[in-house]
Design a protein around this motif. Structure first.
Motif, PDB file in Angstrom:
ATOM      1  N   GLN A  59      34.222  37.854  31.375  1.00  0.00           N
ATOM      2  CA  GLN A  59      32.822  38.281  31.461  1.00  0.00           C
ATOM      3  C   GLN A  59      32.224  37.943  32.831  1.00  0.00           C
ATOM      4  O   GLN A  59      31.105  37.455  32.948  1.00  0.00           O
ATOM      5  CB  GLN A  59      31.993  37.659  30.338  1.00  0.00           C
ATOM      6  CG  GLN A  59      32.419  38.124  28.961  1.00  0.00           C
ATOM      7  CD  GLN A  59      31.574  37.542  27.836  1.00  0.00           C
ATOM      8  OE1 GLN A  59      30.661  36.752  28.061  1.00  0.00           O
ATOM      9  NE2 GLN A  59      31.887  37.932  26.612  1.00  0.00           N
ATOM     10  N   ILE A  60      32.993  38.236  33.890  1.00  0.00           N
ATOM     11  CA  ILE A  60      32.534  37.946  35.247  1.00  0.00           C
ATOM     12  C   ILE A  60      31.539  39.020  35.699  1.00  0.00           C
ATOM     13  O   ILE A  60      31.831  40.211  35.650  1.00  0.00           O
ATOM     14  CB  ILE A  60      33.720  37.882  36.225  1.00  0.00           C
ATOM     15  CG1 ILE A  60      34.604  36.676  35.887  1.00  0.00           C
ATOM     16  CG2 ILE A  60      33.239  37.798  37.673  1.00  0.00           C
ATOM     17  CD1 ILE A  60      35.882  36.596  36.703  1.00  0.00           C
ATOM     18  N   ASP A  61      30.355  38.588  36.134  1.00  0.00           N
ATOM     19  CA  ASP A  61      29.355  39.529  36.634  1.00  0.00           C
ATOM     20  C   ASP A  61      28.976  39.226  38.083  1.00  0.00           C
ATOM     21  O   ASP A  61      28.025  39.806  38.622  1.00  0.00           O
ATOM     22  CB  ASP A  61      28.106  39.531  35.755  1.00  0.00           C
ATOM     23  CG  ASP A  61      27.475  38.149  35.617  1.00  0.00           C
ATOM     24  OD1 ASP A  61      27.960  37.191  36.272  1.00  0.00           O
ATOM     25  OD2 ASP A  61      26.489  38.023  34.859  1.00  0.00           O
ATOM     26  N   LEU A  62      29.739  38.353  38.732  1.00  0.00           N
ATOM     27  CA  LEU A  62      29.527  38.002  40.135  1.00  0.00           C
ATOM     28  C   LEU A  62      30.647  38.587  40.988  1.00  0.00           C
ATOM     29  O   LEU A  62      31.715  38.929  40.473  1.00  0.00           O
ATOM     30  CB  LEU A  62      29.521  36.480  40.303  1.00  0.00           C
ATOM     31  CG  LEU A  62      28.394  35.700  39.632  1.00  0.00           C
ATOM     32  CD1 LEU A  62      28.619  34.206  39.845  1.00  0.00           C
ATOM     33  CD2 LEU A  62      27.041  36.122  40.175  1.00  0.00           C
ATOM     34  N   PRO A  63      30.459  38.669  42.293  1.00  0.00           N
ATOM     35  CA  PRO A  63      31.557  39.077  43.170  1.00  0.00           C
ATOM     36  C   PRO A  63      32.729  38.105  43.063  1.00  0.00           C
ATOM     37  O   PRO A  63      32.546  36.927  42.733  1.00  0.00           O
ATOM     38  CB  PRO A  63      30.925  39.024  44.565  1.00  0.00           C
ATOM     39  CG  PRO A  63      29.472  39.205  44.334  1.00  0.00           C
ATOM     40  CD  PRO A  63      29.187  38.503  43.039  1.00  0.00           C
ATOM     41  N   VAL A  64      33.928  38.611  43.333  1.00  0.00           N
ATOM     42  CA  VAL A  64      35.139  37.784  43.340  1.00  0.00           C
ATOM     43  C   VAL A  64      35.779  37.861  44.725  1.00  0.00           C
ATOM     44  O   VAL A  64      35.447  38.734  45.525  1.00  0.00           O
ATOM     45  CB  VAL A  64      36.131  38.224  42.242  1.00  0.00           C
ATOM     46  CG1 VAL A  64      35.487  38.137  40.871  1.00  0.00           C
ATOM     47  CG2 VAL A  64      36.644  39.640  42.495  1.00  0.00           C
ATOM     48  N   GLY A  65      36.696  36.910  44.991  1.00  0.00           N
ATOM     49  CA  GLY A  65      37.249  36.795  46.338  1.00  0.00           C
ATOM     50  C   GLY A  65      38.750  36.955  46.410  1.00  0.00           C
ATOM     51  O   GLY A  65      39.479  35.966  46.315  1.00  0.00           O
ATOM     52  N   PRO A  66      39.249  38.181  46.587  1.00  0.00           N
ATOM     53  CA  PRO A  66      40.693  38.379  46.776  1.00  0.00           C
ATOM     54  C   PRO A  66      41.128  37.966  48.178  1.00  0.00           C
ATOM     55  O   PRO A  66      40.300  37.594  49.017  1.00  0.00           O
ATOM     56  CB  PRO A  66      40.867  39.880  46.563  1.00  0.00           C
ATOM     57  CG  PRO A  66      39.566  40.469  47.030  1.00  0.00           C
ATOM     58  CD  PRO A  66      38.517  39.456  46.647  1.00  0.00           C
ATOM     59  N   PHE A  67      42.425  38.035  48.423  1.00  0.00           N
ATOM     60  CA  PHE A  67      42.994  37.746  49.746  1.00  0.00           C
ATOM     61  C   PHE A  67      42.556  36.369  50.265  1.00  0.00           C
ATOM     62  O   PHE A  67      42.113  36.202  51.392  1.00  0.00           O
ATOM     63  CB  PHE A  67      42.612  38.838  50.754  1.00  0.00           C
ATOM     64  CG  PHE A  67      43.055  40.216  50.368  1.00  0.00           C
ATOM     65  CD1 PHE A  67      44.394  40.508  50.160  1.00  0.00           C
ATOM     66  CD2 PHE A  67      42.134  41.245  50.206  1.00  0.00           C
ATOM     67  CE1 PHE A  67      44.820  41.784  49.806  1.00  0.00           C
ATOM     68  CE2 PHE A  67      42.540  42.522  49.850  1.00  0.00           C
ATOM     69  CZ  PHE A  67      43.886  42.789  49.650  1.00  0.00           C
ATOM     70  N   ASN A  68      42.666  35.362  49.377  1.00  0.00           N
ATOM     71  CA  ASN A  68      42.264  33.994  49.732  1.00  0.00           C
ATOM     72  C   ASN A  68      40.799  33.913  50.156  1.00  0.00           C
ATOM     73  O   ASN A  68      40.420  33.107  51.007  1.00  0.00           O
ATOM     74  CB  ASN A  68      43.163  33.416  50.834  1.00  0.00           C
ATOM     75  CG  ASN A  68      44.497  32.941  50.300  1.00  0.00           C
ATOM     76  OD1 ASN A  68      44.598  32.509  49.154  1.00  0.00           O
ATOM     77  ND2 ASN A  68      45.534  33.030  51.117  1.00  0.00           N
ATOM     78  N   GLY A  69      39.979  34.756  49.561  1.00  0.00           N
ATOM     79  CA  GLY A  69      38.553  34.717  49.841  1.00  0.00           C
ATOM     80  C   GLY A  69      38.137  35.414  51.116  1.00  0.00           C
ATOM     81  O   GLY A  69      36.958  35.361  51.493  1.00  0.00           O
ATOM     82  N   SER A  70      39.047  36.094  51.776  1.00  0.00           N
ATOM     83  CA  SER A  70      38.693  36.758  53.033  1.00  0.00           C
ATOM     84  C   SER A  70      38.009  38.101  52.804  1.00  0.00           C
ATOM     85  O   SER A  70      37.494  38.703  53.738  1.00  0.00           O
ATOM     86  CB  SER A  70      39.923  36.944  53.925  1.00  0.00           C
ATOM     87  OG  SER A  70      40.888  37.770  53.308  1.00  0.00           O
ATOM     88  N   SER A  71      38.022  38.571  51.563  1.00  0.00           N
ATOM     89  CA  SER A  71      37.232  39.740  51.177  1.00  0.00           C
ATOM     90  C   SER A  71      36.349  39.340  50.007  1.00  0.00           C
ATOM     91  O   SER A  71      36.655  38.403  49.267  1.00  0.00           O
ATOM     92  CB  SER A  71      38.126  40.910  50.767  1.00  0.00           C
ATOM     93  OG  SER A  71      38.796  41.470  51.870  1.00  0.00           O
ATOM     94  N   ILE A  72      35.246  40.040  49.844  1.00  0.00           N
ATOM     95  CA  ILE A  72      34.365  39.838  48.696  1.00  0.00           C
ATOM     96  C   ILE A  72      34.158  41.195  48.051  1.00  0.00           C
ATOM     97  O   ILE A  72      33.763  42.157  48.721  1.00  0.00           O
ATOM     98  CB  ILE A  72      33.011  39.233  49.120  1.00  0.00           C
ATOM     99  CG1 ILE A  72      33.221  37.867  49.796  1.00  0.00           C
ATOM    100  CG2 ILE A  72      32.087  39.089  47.917  1.00  0.00           C
ATOM    101  CD1 ILE A  72      31.936  37.227  50.309  1.00  0.00           C
TER     102      ILE A  72
END
Length: 270
Positions: A59-72
């Motif tokens: 139930q995630i409604d916030l941005p997530v951080g792929p690529f070790n957080g280098s993208s949002i």
């Protein structure tokens, strides 16, 4: 314990079991954070295409951080912020990995490219991110849009040595860190899981002292260093544990759920 307003979790080795399973107890624990008024999101070395399946059950409604957080990216997998590895640095990275005999993967925002369909860890990645690679004999056309490059090897000591070599080679042009004992991740410069945590706290107007982070690998230390509460998984190395304020049980023994239930209980007591 300081009031926790946001939790940011790693995925593999933390949220998921070693078989890449999200247990019902782990999913429930994440949902309980929301019920307690605590925001929750995830960051991972995974590409964006490998994170979407977690959005609904958590139930995630916030941005997530792929690529070790280098993208949002937003929960619908649309990019909000995206950084790329400089093309020259990407080319040098590929050359070094090739010289060391390490299998090379290149990830763009929407593709996973490899030269070897039968690479040692290709099936592992297919299962993990629920996507298949594109086979190419030439990475050159893709290096100008690389979000992440991965060196994959069964020789863990070789990969550890290559991590040091890669950092020396790239300097400030890119970030090199192992996300697993068998994966060396090269991601855009100046971005890591710590900068993702900082960005999320700023977006929500939450002091970093009220952020909790949880992870198990070297690439999680960057977020431990900026958060008020940091929790290492029981399956983490002693070196990673030394950077955390607390240690939970392993990912095979509901370590994530145990940690989240602890946070909820301590915040309710507050």
């Amino acid at each position: 314990m300081t009031r926790i307003a946001l939790v940011v979790s790693d995925v593999d080795g933390t949220l998921l079991t070693k078989d890449k399973v999200l247990t019902e107890r782990a999913a429930k624990a994440a949902r309980q954070l929301r019920e307690a008024g605590i925001a929750f999101t995830i960051t991972s070395s995974r590409p964006a295409i490998g994170m979407g399946f977690l959005i609904a059950p958590l139930q995630i409604d916030l941005p997530v951080g792929p690529f070790n957080g280098s993208s949002i990216i937003d929960p619908a997998m649309r990019p909000l912020e995206q950084s790329l590895i400089p093309a020259g640095a990407a080319a040098r990275c590929v050359d070094l990995l090739q010289q060391r005999g390490i299998d090379i993967w290149v990830f763009t925002s929407d593709a996973w490219l490899t030269r070897h369909a039968a690479g040692d860890y290709v099936p592992n990645e297919q299962r993990a991110i629920r996507a298949d690679p594109t086979i190419t004999s030439d990475f050159s056309p893709y290096l100008a849009k690389a979000c992440k490059i991965v060196g994959s090897s069964r020789d863990f000591d070789l990969l550890a040595r290559c991590e040091g070599e890669m950092r020396e080679l790239l300097g400030t042009e890119a970030t090199a860190v192992r996300s697993q004992s068998y994966y060396l991740d090269i991601t855009p410069p100046g971005r890591n899981k710590g900068t993702f945590v900082t960005a999320m706290a700023a977006r929500l107007g939450i002091p970093l002292s009220q952020v909790a982070t949880i992870g198990d690998m070297h690439n999680d230390v960057a977020m431990f260093e900026v958060s008020g509460l940091s929790i290492a998984m029981g399956n983490a190395s002693d070196e990673v544990k030394s950077h955390a304020t607390r240690v939970t049980t392993s990912n095979q023994d509901e370590g994530f759920a145990n940690a989240m239930e602890m946070i909820v209980a301590e915040n309710v007591q507050d």
